[in-house]
Design an enzyme around this catalytic site. Structure first.
Site, PDB file in Angstrom:
ATOM      1  N   LYS A  10       0.843  -1.198   0.000  1.00  0.00           N
ATOM      2  CA  LYS A  10       0.000   0.000   0.000  1.00  0.00           C
ATOM      3  C   LYS A  10       0.877   1.248   0.000  1.00  0.00           C
ATOM      4  O   LYS A  10       2.007   1.215   0.498  1.00  0.00           O
ATOM      5  CB  LYS A  10      -0.878   0.012   1.268  1.00  0.00           C
ATOM      6  CG  LYS A  10      -1.994  -1.014   1.275  1.00  0.00           C
ATOM      7  CD  LYS A  10      -2.773  -0.950   2.587  1.00  0.00           C
ATOM      8  CE  LYS A  10      -3.834  -2.034   2.671  1.00  0.00           C
ATOM      9  NZ  LYS A  10      -4.971  -1.830   1.762  1.00  0.00           N
ATOM     10  N   ARG A  64     -10.187 -11.787   1.900  1.00  0.00           N
ATOM     11  CA  ARG A  64     -11.063 -12.835   1.357  1.00  0.00           C
ATOM     12  C   ARG A  64     -10.395 -14.205   1.400  1.00  0.00           C
ATOM     13  O   ARG A  64     -11.068 -15.222   1.456  1.00  0.00           O
ATOM     14  CB  ARG A  64     -11.488 -12.448  -0.068  1.00  0.00           C
ATOM     15  CG  ARG A  64     -10.354 -12.287  -1.037  1.00  0.00           C
ATOM     16  CD  ARG A  64     -10.740 -11.469  -2.262  1.00  0.00           C
ATOM     17  NE  ARG A  64     -10.778 -10.035  -1.972  1.00  0.00           N
ATOM     18  CZ  ARG A  64     -11.104  -9.100  -2.849  1.00  0.00           C
ATOM     19  NH1 ARG A  64     -11.432  -9.432  -4.077  1.00  0.00           N
ATOM     20  NH2 ARG A  64     -11.117  -7.815  -2.511  1.00  0.00           N
TER      21      ARG A  64
HETATM   22  N1  BES Z   1      -7.979  -4.024   4.466  1.00  0.00           N
HETATM   23  C1  BES Z   1      -8.220  -3.556   3.147  1.00  0.00           C
HETATM   24  C2  BES Z   1      -9.552  -2.818   3.011  1.00  0.00           C
HETATM   25  C3  BES Z   1      -9.692  -1.534   3.767  1.00  0.00           C
HETATM   26  C4  BES Z   1      -9.613  -0.329   3.098  1.00  0.00           C
HETATM   27  C5  BES Z   1      -9.974  -1.526   5.112  1.00  0.00           C
HETATM   28  C6  BES Z   1      -9.762   0.844   3.787  1.00  0.00           C
HETATM   29  C7  BES Z   1     -10.121  -0.348   5.812  1.00  0.00           C
HETATM   30  C8  BES Z   1     -10.030   0.838   5.148  1.00  0.00           C
HETATM   31  C9  BES Z   1      -8.239  -4.734   2.166  1.00  0.00           C
HETATM   32  O1  BES Z   1      -7.465  -5.830   2.525  1.00  0.00           O
HETATM   33  C10 BES Z   1      -7.683  -4.215   0.890  1.00  0.00           C
HETATM   34  O2  BES Z   1      -6.541  -3.908   0.856  1.00  0.00           O
HETATM   35  N2  BES Z   1      -8.541  -4.102  -0.106  1.00  0.00           N
HETATM   36  C11 BES Z   1      -8.154  -3.604  -1.351  1.00  0.00           C
HETATM   37  C12 BES Z   1      -8.257  -4.727  -2.343  1.00  0.00           C
HETATM   38  C13 BES Z   1      -7.721  -4.474  -3.698  1.00  0.00           C
HETATM   39  C14 BES Z   1      -6.410  -3.788  -3.748  1.00  0.00           C
HETATM   40  C15 BES Z   1      -7.561  -5.809  -4.361  1.00  0.00           C
HETATM   41  C16 BES Z   1      -9.093  -2.471  -1.701  1.00  0.00           C
HETATM   42  O3  BES Z   1     -10.300  -2.643  -1.575  1.00  0.00           O
HETATM   43  O4  BES Z   1      -8.603  -1.410  -2.048  1.00  0.00           O
HETATM   44 ZN    ZN Z   2      -5.455  -5.674   1.845  1.00  0.00          ZN
END
Ligand code: BES
Ligand code: ZN
Ligand code: ZN
Length: 511
Positions: free
Chosen positions: A277, A351
């Site tokens: 990230k 997931r």
């Molecule tokens: N933990 C994150 C989702 C999340 C986003 C939680 C903001 C809390 C606040 C999840 O694991 C994630 O990274 N999701 C990504 C998936 C994508 C990059 C495949 C997302 O939704 O951006």
């Molecule tokens: Zn994630």
């Protein structure tokens, strides 16, 4: 906080603040206030009738009585009668409690004529929730250099009109105390830095709660996961030095009855893995275990109130970090279900661990499945920070969860799982892909999960937008009983009310 529900007259009460909520379109003094105001020289009535106090929603006015029994009066607006909801009572009580804290009042009393028309239980519960959720602060890591003792509201008196009301209001109060304890427990867990709350430490908290509440607990270690073939959680944990844990708690309050599986995402830190990230997105990724925290909190409340239900709680716990051993994009993993998954993003890790959690809950005898997870950024785009997303295969469960959210002051909205979306998670080299691209990201994530529910009635709550808050979010999510920053404890009370109110209504005819 010691709570006393009493029919004493206001003239007999000793308290540092008397809280008086009023409707803006019904400012007549009623019940016990009529006589009390006479002892105050008609001050309350005058301020209301002169229009000094308009009682608009959240407007508050504090004045001093000059007396010693009740020292201050805080009149707080509920807004118009037709717009009144139990949640407004929570909110004004939170504002009152925070004002009390500002001036260090350790005792407070509240009077609402005829419980504002609410059921007695709702009245008692919402007063407590407003106060105790509103006063919550995460102060564990602030050194008390000033030597000042932390603020504690020691005593609350709820003044009621008649003896018959006392019992039911007290039941609401008791339930409120238990629910606030459970919600604030979830908030504490969410707020812990990831360096402190590793999967092992989360598991210790779970063990402690299970043992004090007399619930069976089992913890699957990495070796167990290997034997079982839990390729989802194992892949995600590969890049971390902290071993993964799968916590399973069994609450059996209804021998022979159906079992509700509650599965909570427990990523104690989500860096994104190799699909790392960016700086700003890393912030607060210690919150990525809020689903597991909600499950644990709800379970505690269910156990403490002795509900006659069976719950199987499953909490897959891991970190998601990049490392020489980390799982990689283009890897093909095999889940506990047996289905293979092509990894397109190591940041779509939730997931993968939930997949193993869902399959395991089924194997252990769950009849219906509810998962809760900070799963996608996409749900934040769709519903913002005000609303939790819900998706699933059972219309009744979805409906009941939405109603339970309503009762808790937690908004939930359904998104569709039309079959056409499934195209996006089809892979050419495996059974599934773990990422369906940006369009409808919350939906394709849910459809991925559906693959692991074995056709059992199932609902999924995506709390990525509602699990935490901050000052910027609070500019528009003006909820006075949420903290300014950090974990909200979302889901705890919704899951509890769902189990309490609808366990008997759930139809488990297997598909
Ligand atoms: N933990 C994150 C989702 C999340 C986003 C939680 C903001 C809390 C606040 C999840 O694991 C994630 O990274 N999701 C990504 C998936 C994508 C990059 C495949 C997302 O939704 O951006
Ligand atoms: Zn994630
Ligand atoms: Zn995540």
């Amino acid at each position: 906080m010691n709570v006393i529900t009493t029919t004493d007259n206001l003239e007999q009460i000793q308290s540092q603040i008397l809280v008086l909520p009023f409707f803006s379109d019904d400012k007549n003094l009623k019940g016990k206030l009529i006589k009390f105001d006479k002892t105050q020289g008609g001050r309350i009535k005058n301020l209301l009738s002169w229009g000094d106090i308009k009682a608009k929603y959240k407007e508050f006015t504090m004045f001093y009585t000059g007396g010693v029994d009740i020292e201050r009066i805080l009149v707080i607006g509920l807004g118009e009668k037709k717009e009144f909801t139990p949640d407004r009572l929570r909110s004004v009580m939170a504002i009152a409690a925070r004002n009390g804290r500002r001036i260090n009042c350790s005792s407070m009393c509240v009077y609402g004529y005829n419980t504002f028309g609410l059921s007695k239980e709702d009245y008692g519960r919402c007063i407590i929730e407003g106060i105790l959720l509103g006063l919550y602060k995460f102060t564990k890591y602030i050194s008390q250099s000033s030597g000042k003792a932390p603020f504690i509201l020691k005593e609350l008196k709820i003044i009621v009109d008649s003896e018959e009301q006392v019992k039911e209001i007290s039941c609401g109060v008791e339930e409120g105390l238990i629910l606030c304890d459970a919600t604030n427990l979830a908030r504490d867990l969410v707020n812990e830095p990831a360096m402190e709350l590793t999967p092992a430490v989360f598991a210790e908290h779970a063990e402690q709660i299970a043992s004090t509440c007399g619930m069976d607990i089992k913890i699957l270690e990495k070796e167990d996961m290997k034997k079982l073939g839990m390729g989802g959680i194992l892949a995600v944990s590969q890049g971390s030095d902290e071993p993964p844990k799968m916590v399973i708690i069994n609450y059996k309050g209804n021998p022979g009855g159906k079992t509700v599986g509650l599965i909570g995402k427990g990523v104690t830190f989500d860096s994104g893995g190799l699909s790392i990230k960016s700086d700003s997105h890393l912030f607060r990724m210690n919150c990525d275990m809020a689903g597991a925290a909600a499950v644990l909190g709800a379970l505690k409340a269910i156990a403490v109130t002795n509900l006659k239900v069976n719950i199987l709680a499953v909490m897959p716990l891991t970190e998601n970090l990049p490392d020489g051993r980390a799982y990689k994009v283009s890897d093909i993993i095999k889940t506990f279900e047996g289905k293979t998954v092509e990894i397109l993003s190591t940041d779509a890790e939730g997931r993968l661990i939930l997949a193993d959690g869902l399959s395991y809950a089924r194997r252990e005898g769950a009849d219906i499945l509810i998962d809760i997870a900070t799963l996608t950024g996409s749900i934040v785009t769709a519903l913002g920070h005000q609303t939790t997303g819900i998706m699933g295969t059972d219309k009744d469960i979805i409906k009941y969860l939405i109603k339970s959210g309503d009762k808790s002051g937690e908004r939930i909205w359904e998104l569709p799982l039309f079959p056409e979306y499934k195209m996006q998670i089809k892979s050419d080299v495996a059974d599934l892909e773990n990422y369906g691209g940006p369009p409808a990201g919350a939906i394709t994530a849910a459809m991925f999960l559906e693959e692991f529910t074995g056709g059992l009635p199932w609902a999924h709550l995506d709390i990525a937008g509602t699990a935490t808050t901050d000052e910027e979010i609070m500019i528009y999510v003006k909820n006075p009983y949420l903290p300014k920053e950090g974990g909200t404890g979302v889901g705890v009370r919704t899951l509890y009310h769902f189990i309490k109110d609808y366990y008997d209504s759930i139809n488990i005819s297997k598909k």
